[in-house]
Enzyme design. Structure first.
Site, mmCIF file in Angstrom:
data_model
loop_
_atom_site.group_PDB
_atom_site.id
_atom_site.type_symbol
_atom_site.label_atom_id
_atom_site.label_comp_id
_atom_site.label_asym_id
_atom_site.label_seq_id
_atom_site.Cartn_x
_atom_site.Cartn_y
_atom_site.Cartn_z
ATOM 1 N N CYS A 80 0.691 -1.253 -0.095
ATOM 2 C CA CYS A 80 -0.094 -0.250 0.093
ATOM 3 C C CYS A 80 0.924 1.374 0.080
ATOM 4 O O CYS A 80 0.723 1.944 -0.360
ATOM 5 C CB CYS A 80 -0.921 -0.075 1.125
ATOM 6 S SG CYS A 80 -2.124 -1.271 1.082
ATOM 7 N N HIS A 325 -9.890 2.121 -2.251
ATOM 8 C CA HIS A 325 -8.182 1.918 -2.129
ATOM 9 C C HIS A 325 -7.887 0.850 -3.102
ATOM 10 O O HIS A 325 -7.332 -0.028 -2.902
ATOM 11 C CB HIS A 325 -7.792 1.090 -1.008
ATOM 12 C CG HIS A 325 -6.526 1.145 -0.469
ATOM 13 N ND1 HIS A 325 -5.320 2.023 -0.523
ATOM 14 C CD2 HIS A 325 -6.045 -0.322 0.785
ATOM 15 C CE1 HIS A 325 -4.353 1.383 -0.111
ATOM 16 N NE2 HIS A 325 -4.585 0.255 0.410
#
Length: 381
Positions: A80, A325
């Site tokens: 991420c 996301h």
């Protein structure tokens, strides 16, 4: 070291677009960022791009359709934190004087990835993951500890999601623009006690891009530059060194380094964009970033300080919980959001008078480490 400026930003819509490939998603973001910078695509001297899944010549795949070829292109992966890693990599090249202007891109198509519609599976050699320590479980354990040590209640974690969706309803790029109540959040399906479905970020497709330049180059294109005054990227340490579940040491180190570079403290920050893949973790980041003293994150949330109109609004974009996301894109997207905030063009979610923004991103898990990577960037005008 040269001063580094965010010259242009761009973002695709975030959502589920299985019909749109990496080149289309990334190209939309890159074109917008280049136009926002006011430069010609041929001016770019370097490109750094990040993608977690099917990560092969990402920069080349995207930029060839914009007429950009024959320059240095580097493709990175850091879970991420991959988008943040792309930004930092370009930042370092410009600061060191290797190039004057370049682009950082983060892109992900989760709906066409191998994990579409599934939990992200652990690697075969990830013993913790194979034993059941998935990301929701990890943050659920952290939430339970916050309830024991900080007096947090399930309603507090739900309020983080409510706040995120309040912001997201104001963001035309968000995947979900629907407001929820605390009761609705708590009433959604249980994922890992006490984390419910509406406290988890959704799988999302999307891309973001930023054009960075040296201050000398940028002077020809803007009279009000947004500068990156602090940039850090820290890998995780051995987990056995970690004495407290309610803090993430690598996040503290990343923030401390960025503050020192920028010559400021957390009290100077006006607006924050941070990693909130699960609502519970936002409280941990409050303390790790120094937004409040140890043990006072619950009080900070309850006071309204991190809401729009509060002392230091957190995730006015809607965060990962509302915006979505797309893994490698989020670290670039938060730079875009803060740049718009500091330029005063964030619309209904604008933080009045914002002068200093902090972007934080966390990423990855591996057996024996407290986390994979943490990055913090500080932007100022």
């Amino acid at each position: 070291m040269q001063d580094v400026v965010v010259l242009g930003v761009g973002q695709s819509e975030f959502g589920k677009f299985p019909e749109r490939g990496i080149a289309e998603l990334g190209g939309a973001a890159a074109r917008t960022a280049i136009a926002d910078a006011g430069i010609d695509p041929g001016d770019l001297q370097a490109a750094f791009s990040s993608r977690v899944y099917e990560a092969m010549i990402t920069s080349q795949t995207i930029l060839k359709d914009l007429g950009v070829t024959g320059i240095e292109m580097v493709n990175v992966e850091n879970a991420c934190a991959g988008g943040s890693t792309a930004v930092r990599s370009l930042y370092k090249d410009i600061a060191a004087g290797y190039v004057d202007v370049g682009i950082a891109i983060g892109v992900e198509s989760m709906t066409t990835s191998p994990v579409a519609g599934k939990l992200i599976p652990p690697d075969k050699d990830d013993l913790d993951g194979q034993m059941g320590l998935s990301m929701p479980v990890l943050f659920a354990l952290q939430a339970k500890r916050l309830m024991e040590t900080h007096g947090a209640k399930e309603e507090d974690f739900a309020q983080v999601s409510v706040k995120a969706h309040e912001f997201g309803a104001l963001n035309p790029k968000a995947q979900y623009r629907k407001r929820f109540t605390v009761e609705e959040v708590l009433g959604s399906r249980m994922v890992a006690d006490p984390i419910t479905l509406l406290q988890c970020c959704p799988n999302t497709d999307g891309a973001a891009a930023v054009v960075l330049a040296s201050a000398d180059f940028a002077r020809k294109y803007t009279e009000k530059p947004v500068r990156i005054t602090g940039s850090s990227l820290i890998s995780g340490d051995y987990d056995f060194k970690r004495a407290d579940l309610t803090t993430m040491p690598l996040g503290v180190k990343a923030a401390t380094s960025a503050y020192e570079q920028a010559g400021i403290g957390p009290e100077d920050v006006d607006v924050v964009e941070l990693h909130d893949a699960f609502a519970t973790e936002e409280l941990v980041h409050y303390e790790d970033l120094g937004l409040c003293p140890r043990g006072e994150s619950v009080g900070l949330l309850r006071s309204g300080a991190t809401s729009l109109g509060g002392r230091v609004p957190v995730n006015p974009s809607g965060g990962l919980l509302s915006l979505g996301h797309p893994l490698a894109a989020s670290g670039v997207r938060i730079i875009c959001e803060l740049t718009d905030q500091l330029r005063g063009r964030a619309g209904d979610r604008q933080v009045p008078g914002a002068k200093v923004g902090l972007a934080q991103m966390l990423g990855g898990a591996a057996t024996g480490l407290d986390a994979g990577a943490a990055s913090v960037h500080i932007l100022t005008v």
